[in-house]
Write an enzyme that holds these catalytic residues in place. Structure first.
Site, PDB file in Angstrom:
ATOM      1  N   HIS B 213     -13.188  -4.418  14.628  1.00 38.32           N
ATOM      2  CA  HIS B 213     -14.299  -4.119  15.528  1.00 38.32           C
ATOM      3  C   HIS B 213     -15.119  -5.354  15.905  1.00 38.32           C
ATOM      4  CE1 HIS B 213     -14.443   0.502  15.473  1.00 38.32           C
ATOM      5  NE2 HIS B 213     -13.232   0.092  15.189  1.00 38.32           N
ATOM      6  N   SER B 217      -9.776  -4.252  20.017  1.00 38.54           N
ATOM      7  CA  SER B 217      -8.313  -4.237  20.015  1.00 38.54           C
ATOM      8  C   SER B 217      -7.756  -5.289  20.957  1.00 38.54           C
ATOM      9  CB  SER B 217      -7.803  -2.872  20.473  1.00 38.54           C
ATOM     10  OG  SER B 217      -8.196  -1.882  19.572  1.00 38.54           O
ATOM     11  N   LYS B 241      -6.397  10.623  22.892  1.00 42.05           N
ATOM     12  CA  LYS B 241      -5.048  10.052  22.868  1.00 42.05           C
ATOM     13  C   LYS B 241      -4.524   9.981  21.427  1.00 42.05           C
ATOM     14  CE  LYS B 241      -2.288   6.341  24.795  1.00 42.05           C
ATOM     15  NZ  LYS B 241      -2.273   5.075  25.519  1.00 42.05           N
ATOM     16  N   ASP B 242      -5.415   9.611  20.498  1.00 42.39           N
ATOM     17  CA  ASP B 242      -5.001   9.587  19.094  1.00 42.39           C
ATOM     18  C   ASP B 242      -4.686  10.997  18.603  1.00 42.39           C
ATOM     19  OD1 ASP B 242      -5.049   6.899  18.771  1.00 42.39           O
ATOM     20  OD2 ASP B 242      -6.993   6.788  17.768  1.00 42.39           O
ATOM     21  N   GLU B 285      14.289   2.738  -2.534  1.00 44.67           N
ATOM     22  CA  GLU B 285      13.946   3.548  -1.381  1.00 44.67           C
ATOM     23  C   GLU B 285      14.218   2.753  -0.109  1.00 44.67           C
ATOM     24  OE1 GLU B 285      13.642   6.690  -2.360  1.00 44.67           O
ATOM     25  OE2 GLU B 285      11.591   7.010  -1.712  1.00 44.67           O
TER      26      GLU B 285
HETATM   27  C1  HEM Z   1      -0.639   4.625  -0.617  1.00 42.39           C
HETATM   28  C2  HEM Z   1      -0.497   5.861  -0.861  1.00 42.39           C
HETATM   29  C3  HEM Z   1       0.619   6.436  -1.725  1.00 42.39           C
HETATM   30  C4  HEM Z   1       1.973   6.210  -1.663  1.00 42.39           C
HETATM   31  C5  HEM Z   1       2.720   5.286  -0.691  1.00 42.39           C
HETATM   32  C6  HEM Z   1       2.585   7.028  -2.705  1.00 42.39           C
HETATM   33  C7  HEM Z   1       3.947   7.085  -2.969  1.00 42.39           C
HETATM   34  C8  HEM Z   1       4.560   7.914  -3.902  1.00 42.39           C
HETATM   35  C9  HEM Z   1       5.971   8.085  -4.079  1.00 42.39           C
HETATM   36  C10 HEM Z   1       7.068   7.341  -3.294  1.00 42.39           C
HETATM   37  C11 HEM Z   1       6.159   9.013  -5.066  1.00 42.39           C
HETATM   38  C12 HEM Z   1       7.500   9.554  -5.570  1.00 42.39           C
HETATM   39  C13 HEM Z   1       7.787  10.863  -4.882  1.00 42.39           C
HETATM   40  C14 HEM Z   1       9.037  11.498  -5.414  1.00 42.39           C
HETATM   41  O1  HEM Z   1      10.122  10.957  -5.171  1.00 42.39           O
HETATM   42  O2  HEM Z   1       8.918  12.534  -6.068  1.00 42.39           O
HETATM   43  C15 HEM Z   1       4.871   9.406  -5.545  1.00 42.39           C
HETATM   44  C16 HEM Z   1       4.653  10.322  -6.574  1.00 42.39           C
HETATM   45  C17 HEM Z   1       3.413  10.675  -7.063  1.00 42.39           C
HETATM   46  N1  HEM Z   1       2.181  10.252  -6.579  1.00 42.39           N
HETATM   47 FE1  HEM Z   1       1.893   9.020  -4.995  1.00 42.39          FE
HETATM   48  N2  HEM Z   1       1.607   7.717  -3.365  1.00 42.39           N
HETATM   49  C18 HEM Z   1       0.389   7.387  -2.813  1.00 42.39           C
HETATM   50  C19 HEM Z   1      -0.843   7.852  -3.209  1.00 42.39           C
HETATM   51  C20 HEM Z   1      -1.079   8.637  -4.353  1.00 42.39           C
HETATM   52  C21 HEM Z   1      -2.382   8.963  -4.884  1.00 42.39           C
HETATM   53  C22 HEM Z   1      -3.706   8.502  -4.291  1.00 42.39           C
HETATM   54  C23 HEM Z   1      -2.171   9.741  -6.001  1.00 42.39           C
HETATM   55  C24 HEM Z   1      -3.182  10.348  -6.976  1.00 42.39           C
HETATM   56  C25 HEM Z   1      -4.419  10.436  -6.770  1.00 42.39           C
HETATM   57  C26 HEM Z   1      -0.761   9.924  -6.172  1.00 42.39           C
HETATM   58  C27 HEM Z   1      -0.167  10.681  -7.175  1.00 42.39           C
HETATM   59  C28 HEM Z   1       1.196  10.849  -7.343  1.00 42.39           C
HETATM   60  C29 HEM Z   1       1.806  11.682  -8.360  1.00 42.39           C
HETATM   61  C30 HEM Z   1       1.089  12.533  -9.412  1.00 42.39           C
HETATM   62  C31 HEM Z   1       3.205  11.570  -8.188  1.00 42.39           C
HETATM   63  C32 HEM Z   1       4.303  12.245  -9.045  1.00 42.39           C
HETATM   64  C33 HEM Z   1       4.730  13.559  -8.471  1.00 42.39           C
HETATM   65  C34 HEM Z   1       5.979  13.421  -7.619  1.00 42.39           C
HETATM   66  O3  HEM Z   1       6.851  12.630  -7.940  1.00 42.39           O
HETATM   67  O4  HEM Z   1       6.062  14.129  -6.616  1.00 42.39           O
HETATM   68  N3  HEM Z   1      -0.118   9.233  -5.150  1.00 42.39           N
HETATM   69  N4  HEM Z   1       3.904   8.731  -4.821  1.00 42.39           N
END
Ligand code: HEM
Lengths: 258, 416
Positions: B213, B217, B241-242, B285
């Protein structure tokens, strides 16, 4: 200009999809594709087939394979009602405990119990199967590439080994198993079960039924998921169209000036 | 502030003491935005929304997840089978990670194409690269949480990379693991960090927006807005638009979640982690594949690690590598060509990352890796010397000009 870019995105997406298909195709063996009731966006599980498949699992596979992620109550997803599930689970013996005297005891199963495993632990399972470990089948269809077709091919893939192919004691020749030698004897034979609904238990039929059952077990949420998906996506498409025309209207004075 | 005379006296009372409403009005409502932004400018807001979706689904998943090697896999399956709409939460989170990367990668390539990293937006760009790094760390550790075969072996392979550090490598790896292999302490710290890092990303995103900002942009023709006639207020033009972009994105995202939830995943991750059994191919991945290809292209372990991190590091210094004062590729015919070659190169690297490191794939990986660095380190600094750029228009509102005014505009530009 905008059109040009839309096209570029479009081709990019197609390109990615093609790429993924190539990657998948080149690393895996192809399995003959079956016509599954549950494939496609609107596919649902053929409940009668899945119930027969459960019978095959129960009478054949469960001798060696557990399914510990499932409870008997989950079978309501296949169309069994509460009474049936109570009766069904009561046929299994569950070791529970400790009771007030500190002893384990055996009681009839309840719908909330998880499927009984054939072996107490991995070592016992291996000892009983010549060193090979029969994996838990709860997720088997999701845990293999092209799972349903693979499973069906595997179950019907037991063939006479070629003459120059050495099959060691306790191993079996299977054209679809990686490496072609599997520690599981052919589990399915014609009339291996007597279907409760009178369907002829051919090898093909049994294999299709048990695969349908195991596909359901891997993704019990699938029907709900697809149904909800159709609703959500219909809503989103209508919403996108409304948003598009609102955008056109709001932008009209700006576009005119340019 | 005077412009934002609210009719609501409570709002006015608060705003006088805490000018939050003035601030929001200034940054989201009247915020002047170039009027010629195309759909590639939608991806920033999409990335922000995806981050929020990831945080919300993540917090709810955490309420049902157990970070212990004996229970993690089953707790995720319990979410899938017994928690109300748990499958939906988990599939949104799982596919959300992939879509987050799709959106951010498009956002980054948009920046490359239109030269959005050039002065005065260098810090904005650097903050973006930092966000990318944190996203990668977050996604890597998240993928470990379900404790499947790929979780375990991916974690093992990637953490092992640090053993390439001279002298202290082994100690670093032991320290990262909290033991002598990927095990319960590793899972616990990854869960803790996976919960923490997204909130650091939020902090960086806020800084990213502050920097944005400051100058507003960039735009498809890459010249600064020269006055009121070149800009329009953010609201309602770009809010609608968004919103339209979001609804299209949500439709595609929903199609993946509801109909192909495991398309971008690997079947092996539905097999519980087993330290005694290595999968036939360990693949990360998809969004890590280009970096994985670079890692494996270099025959030396330490070299591979350095080049892999170097692939991101060059992005940090990109604003100083690209010496051309012209931002948009529309006026840089040669750069434009090389831009598309770079896109192809990155996709090729992604493809190679998924292939076993043998035969022709090794050679191709080396060529593609070499090209990647060639583009940034050699081509971009030298290109301005040989490239004949097209004349720039005078302003955003007068992009179409007669040929004579073309050259004057370019001359004006050149003098600056
Ligand atoms: C930048 C944001 C985030 C990304 C890119 C991300 C990415 C991921 C990925 C790739 C998995 C594995 C999914 C699977 O194959 O099952 C995962 C699982 C998990 N994430 Fe995140 N996550 C993010 C934010 C968060 C946040 C903020 C929390 C908690 C407050 C969280 C909690 C969990 C938990 C509990 C799992 C395990 C359950 C599962 O595997 O489905 N994630 N996350």
């Amino acid at each position: 200009m905008c059109k040009n870019i839309t096209f570029k995105i479009y081709f990019f997406v197609i390109f990615l999809c093609l790429g993924k298909t190539c990657l998948a195709a080149s690393t895996d063996i192809e399995y003959p594709s079956q016509d599954w009731s549950f494939s496609g966006i609107f596919g649902t599980f053929d409940k009668a087939s899945a119930q027969r498949g459960f019978q095959v699992y129960r009478e054949v596979c469960s001798g060696c394979h557990g399914m510990k992620l499932l409870s008997y109550r989950h079978l309501s997803g296949l169309g069994y009602n509460n009474e049936e599930l109570k009766a069904l689970s009561a046929q299994f013996e569950i070791t529970d405990g400790p009771n007030d005297d500190g002893e384990s005891f055996v009681r009839p199963g309840r719908p909330s119990d998880t499927f009984v495993s054939p072996y107490p632990n991995e070592q016992a399972a291996r000892a009983a199967n010549g060193g090979a470990y029969p994996p838990d089948l709860s997720l088997i269809v999701k845990a293999r590439a092209d799972g349903a077709n693979y499973l069906h091919a595997l179950l019907s893939g037991y063939k006479e080994a070629p003459k120059d192919f050495n099959v060691p004691e306790g191993m079996y020749y299977n054209t679809y198993y990686p490496g072609k030698l599997i520690g599981m004897p052919q589990p399915i034979y014609e009339d291996g079960v007597e279907y409760a609904d009178g369907t002829k238990a051919s090898e093909l039929q049994m294999s299709k039924d048990v695969t349908t059952f195991l596909a359901w077990a891997s993704e019990p949420e699938m029907e709900n998921r697809k149904r909800l998906g159709v609703t959500v996506i219909s809503f989103l498409i209508v919403f996108s169209i409304l948003a598009y025309f609102s955008m056109k209207q709001i932008w009209a004075p700006i576009k005119k000036k340019v | 502030m005077s412009k934002n005379k609210s009719k609501n006296s409570v709002v006015e009372w608060i705003d006088y003491r805490l000018p939050i409403f003035t601030f929001l009005n200034h940054e989201l409502n009247e915020y002047p935005t170039p009027k010629n932004l195309n759909y590639f400018w939608n991806f920033g807001s999409l990335a922000g929304i995806t981050l929020v979706v990831m945080i919300i689904t993540g917090i709810v998943l955490s309420m049902n997840y157990t970070a212990h090697v004996d229970y993690a896999f089953d707790s995720v399956e319990r979410i899938m089978r017994d928690v109300n709409h748990g499958w939906l939460l988990r599939y949104i989170h799982m596919n959300g990670a992939s879509f987050f990367f799709i959106v951010v990668y498009i956002h980054i390539f948009r920046g490359l194409y239109y030269g959005s990293y050039k002065a005065p937006r260098e810090i904005l760009w650097i903050l973006g690269v930092l966000i990318l790094l944190l996203m990668m760390a977050t996604a890597f550790m998240g993928y470990v949480l379900p404790w499947g075969q790929m979780s375990f072996w991916g974690a093992t392979v990637i953490t092992n990379l640090f053993s390439a550090v001279p002298l202290v490598g082994e100690s670093i790896v032991t320290w990262l693991w909290g033991g002598f292999s990927v095990d319960n302490p590793t899972l616990n710290r990854f869960f803790s960090l996976h919960y923490l890092l997204p909130f650091l990303i939020v902090g960086l995103v806020i800084l990213h927006l502050v920097a944005l900002h400051r100058f507003g942009s960039n735009n498809p023709i890459g010249i600064d807005a020269k006055g009121k006639q070149d800009t329009i207020p953010f609201h309602p033009y770009y809010t609608i638009k968004d919103l339209f972009g979001l609804s299209v994105f949500a439709t595609i995202f929903a199609a993946a979640v509801f109909f192909f939830p495991n398309f971008m995943g690997h079947p092996d991750n539905y097999i519980p982690a087993n330290a005694m059994q290595t999968p036939a191919h360990i693949v990360p991945e998809w969004y890590f594949l280009p970096f994985y290809a670079i890692l494996r292209a270099i025959p030396d372990k330490l070299g591979g690690v350095l080049f892999m991190f170097g692939a991101i590091a060059v992005l940090f210094i990109l604003p100083w590598l690209d010496k051309s004062p012209i931002r948009s590729s529309q006026f840089r015919p040669i750069y434009k060509l090389f831009f598309w070659i770079l896109v192809f190169d990155c996709i090729l690297l992604g493809y190679l990352g998924a292939k076993p490191a043998e035969g022709i794939y090794v050679l191709l990986s080396r060529v593609a890796t070499g090209y990647y660095f060639f583009h940034f380190i050699i081509l971009l600094p030298l290109l301005p010397n040989i490239e004949k750029t097209r004349p720039l228009p005078i302003s955003i509102s007068e992009p179409i000009l007669s040929s004579s005014s073309f050259s004057t505009a370019a001359a004006v530009r050149e003098k600056k």
